[in-house]
Write an enzyme that holds these catalytic residues in place. Structure first.
Site, mmCIF file in Angstrom:
data_model
loop_
_atom_site.group_PDB
_atom_site.id
_atom_site.type_symbol
_atom_site.label_atom_id
_atom_site.label_comp_id
_atom_site.label_asym_id
_atom_site.label_seq_id
_atom_site.Cartn_x
_atom_site.Cartn_y
_atom_site.Cartn_z
ATOM 1 N N HIS A 3 0.960 -1.501 3.946
ATOM 2 C CA HIS A 3 0.076 -1.648 5.108
ATOM 3 C C HIS A 3 0.845 -1.948 6.391
ATOM 4 O O HIS A 3 0.292 -1.833 7.483
ATOM 5 C CB HIS A 3 -0.991 -2.724 4.845
ATOM 6 N N ASP A 20 0.005 -2.197 -2.637
ATOM 7 C CA ASP A 20 0.474 -2.358 -1.256
ATOM 8 C C ASP A 20 1.995 -2.481 -1.256
ATOM 9 O O ASP A 20 2.555 -3.566 -1.121
ATOM 10 C CB ASP A 20 -0.187 -3.601 -0.650
ATOM 11 N N SER A 54 3.643 -10.453 6.674
ATOM 12 C CA SER A 54 3.340 -9.344 5.766
ATOM 13 C C SER A 54 4.587 -8.532 5.454
ATOM 14 O O SER A 54 5.431 -8.304 6.322
ATOM 15 C CB SER A 54 2.297 -8.423 6.401
#
Length: 623
Positions: free
Chosen positions: A407, A463, A569
């Protein structure tokens, strides 16, 4: 006398202030300002007064039209009056008849544009569940409780904070539908603001796993006739010259019969059945089956009979790391991965690693601390070229390959679709903003590989992404790769209560303001977090959790705090093995609902589950 003089002086000052006001250009204050400056004497018998105020409010504002001042007289509180006045003005058109106005003020129906609505409906007109107003996933809202403090943006209830002409709405939990109206009853009428239009079956987000019969054991016993990949590509026959050449050096299970061109799982890939496809040499694809979900403890258990705590207590740091990848495609660094030049290679511990080991025996970084220099030599900063900005974290796994979250590279709801030319990686960094001469290395990217079954539309399942560097990076005291776990390591360490470590340059706390300078760290942050039981992870969110994820963080009653936050992230969740002193990347920072909220946890991509995909990509594209 002194007492009398003391009273006279404020009186003179007040008179002087009044004279100044009379001769000034702006004499009068707005009603709200004036009323907030007036001090009222508190009266006794509060229960009786509440009844009187309620009666006064009903008489002044329901039976008749009232002003802000009259409402204030009844409520005796600026805050309460502001809340009431917002609803009252929203119900302007409903002031007659009386019962319609009362229903409007109650807030369970929509009047006019529906800005008065305060009900608990949280489903859109097509049946999509609403996103929490405080959440950034799956959509980044431009409207929130900070930008619209009087709009009552609670939970995920339908509201109309921007006076939309179509009535109350919400951001949705479907990444493909940013916002949508809700079907709200209209005050005093037998109709709704917008009609319900349920979506056709199969469209949108799956809120629960498929009900069809599942395939066990990741398809290793699958004998079906499926012969097409998830992308619709036909499978090559296993007996074809191309497939035979590719299979020659693979560690295939001889018990798996490779029949015709049917999808199979001969190498025990945790992703399930697959096949080779036409195209570039080595091209393969996964096939779409509904696999039975296995709990993390069961899937990583690998048939171990030992109790995990006893296993760790009874072993010493003598087990050597076993290499897994082909150095021709993977590059160098695996043989001594996870051994930090400034710590393990000098027989030194960092300040907080003892906490991790004790958790094994005793059973986005918020509330973290500054990392020591060289503490996380595999940490990578994913950096955008233009405009120049930190995008995400990432992890060095060899001198050629970097691992991150998909992502960070591709997420259409946030307009993310980066190519190799948009990005670079900065390796060996400690400072967030300063260029660290003779320490950090800046590398260009040759190619990005995103997992073919990455599910950005629903729940960020799988992910994960690999990035190949244009040139191998030289190792140093500040640059060194981490290890990727094998089954035994995953079985031993991925246990509820055991702590792992998250590092990153993300925000220090959750914020809605544009000025994020005060919440951004100056150097790399580190926090140790416990793995959470799978049922607790599932119960903490409405989003469907798969066995490609695990969650970590402190529970509300544990007295500690900590979490990853925006900007972390893609970074690593690592654990140190007490068996060989090596650091392993067990997870990738993936998603969470806010930062460090009670009852909410950070979710991480399960690296071991996707290791076979990593191997296939590296074998295919590494040379």
């Amino acid at each position: 006398m002194a007492h009398v003089r003391g009273l006279q002086l404020p009186g003179c000052l007040a008179l002087a202030a009044l004279c100044t006001l009379v001769h000034s250009q702006h004499v009068f204050l707005a009603p709200q300002q004036a009323l907030s400056l007036l001090q009222r004497v508190r009266r006794a018998n509060s229960v009786f007064l509440e009844e009187v105020r309620k009666g006064n409010l009903e008489r002044e504002c329901v039976e008749e039209t009232c002003s802000y001042e009259e409402a204030f007289e009844a409520l005796e509180s600026s805050t309460a009056t502001d809340v009431f006045w917002a609803k009252y003005t929203a119900c302007e058109t409903a002031r007659t008849p009386r019962d319609k106005l009362a229903a409007c003020l109650e807030g369970n129906c929509a009047e006019g544009l529906g800005t008065n609505y305060r009900g608990h409906l949280n489903i859109t007109q097509s049946g999509i569940q609403c996103q929490l107003w405080r959440s950034r996933y799956p959509h980044k809202p431009e409207i929130n409780s900070t930008t619209h403090p009087g709009a009552d943006l609670q939970e995920n209830f339908c509201r109309n904070p921007d006076s939309s002409t179509t009535g109350p709405w919400c951001y949705t939990t479907d990444p493909t539908v940013r916002r949508q109206e809700c079907s709200i009853p209209v005050c005093g009428q037998d109709q709704v603001t917008v009609a319900m239009t349920p979506r056709s079956e199969g469209s949108g987000v799956n809120l629960s796993p498929p009900s069809e019969q599942c395939v066990p054991d990741r398809g290793q016993q699958y004998q079906g006739r499926l012969a097409v990949t998830t992308h619709g590509l036909p499978c090559l026959a296993w007996a074809s010259a191309q497939a035979k050449a590719l299979s020659k050096h693979q560690d295939f299970n001889s018990a798996v019969q490779l029949v015709e061109n049917f999808c199979r799982n001969p190498d025990g890939d945790e992703e399930g059945v697959w096949c080779y496809v036409a195209g570039k040499p080595g091209d393969f694809g996964y096939c779409d089956l509904n696999y039975c979900e296995e709990a993390m403890e069961e899937e990583t258990g690998g048939g171990l009979d030992e109790d995990p705590d006893r296993a760790i207590e009874g072993r010493t740091a003598t087990s050597e790391y076993q290499t897994f990848f082909d150095p021709r495609t993977f590059g160098s660094g695996e043989a001594d991965c996870g051994l930090r030049p400034l710590f393990e290679k000098k027989s030194l511990e960092d300040k907080t690693e003892r906490e991790l080991l004790e958790s094994y025996i005793d059973g986005r970084i918020v509330e973290g601390s500054d990392a020591e220099i060289g503490m996380s030599p595999w940490q990578v900063m994913l950096f955008r070229k233009s405009p120049q900005e930190l995008l995400c974290g990432a992890t060095l796994i060899s001198d050629r390959w970097v691992l991150t979250a998909a992502h960070c590279l591709l997420y259409p709801p946030w307009d993310k679709n980066f190519t190799e030319n948009d990005l670079l990686v900065r390796i060996g960094k400690h400072s967030r903003t300063r260029y660290e001469r003779n320490i950090e290395k800046i590398s260009m990217l040759e190619k990005i590989y995103i997992h073919p079954r990455y599910n950005w539309r629903e729940n960020l399942d799988r992910d994960i992404a690999l990035m190949k560097l244009k040139k191998p990076v030289a190792f140093s005291d500040y640059i060194h790769p981490v290890c990727l776990p094998d089954r035994e390591t995953a079985a031993s360490l991925l246990q509820a209560g055991y702590k792992g470590r998250v590092t990153g340059w993300g925000n220090l706390k959750e914020t809605w303001t544009a000025n994020v300078g005060k919440v951004q760290p100056s150097v790399l942050q580190v926090v140790n977090l416990p793995i959470v039981e799978r049922p607790v992870c599932k119960d903490s969110t409405r989003i469907r959790i798969t066995d490609n994820m695990f969650c970590a963080g402190y529970k509300p009653d544990e007295g500690k705090r900590g979490d990853a936050c925006e900007g972390d992230s893609g970074g690593p969740f690592v654990m140190k093995s007490p068996f060989n002193n090596c650091w392993y990347q067990m997870g990738i920072v993936s998603w969470g609902e806010g930062c460090d909220r009670d009852g909410k946890y950070g979710f991480y991509t399960h690296v071991f589950r996707l290791k076979k995909w990593i191997q296939k990509v590296i074998d295919q594209f590494g040379e």
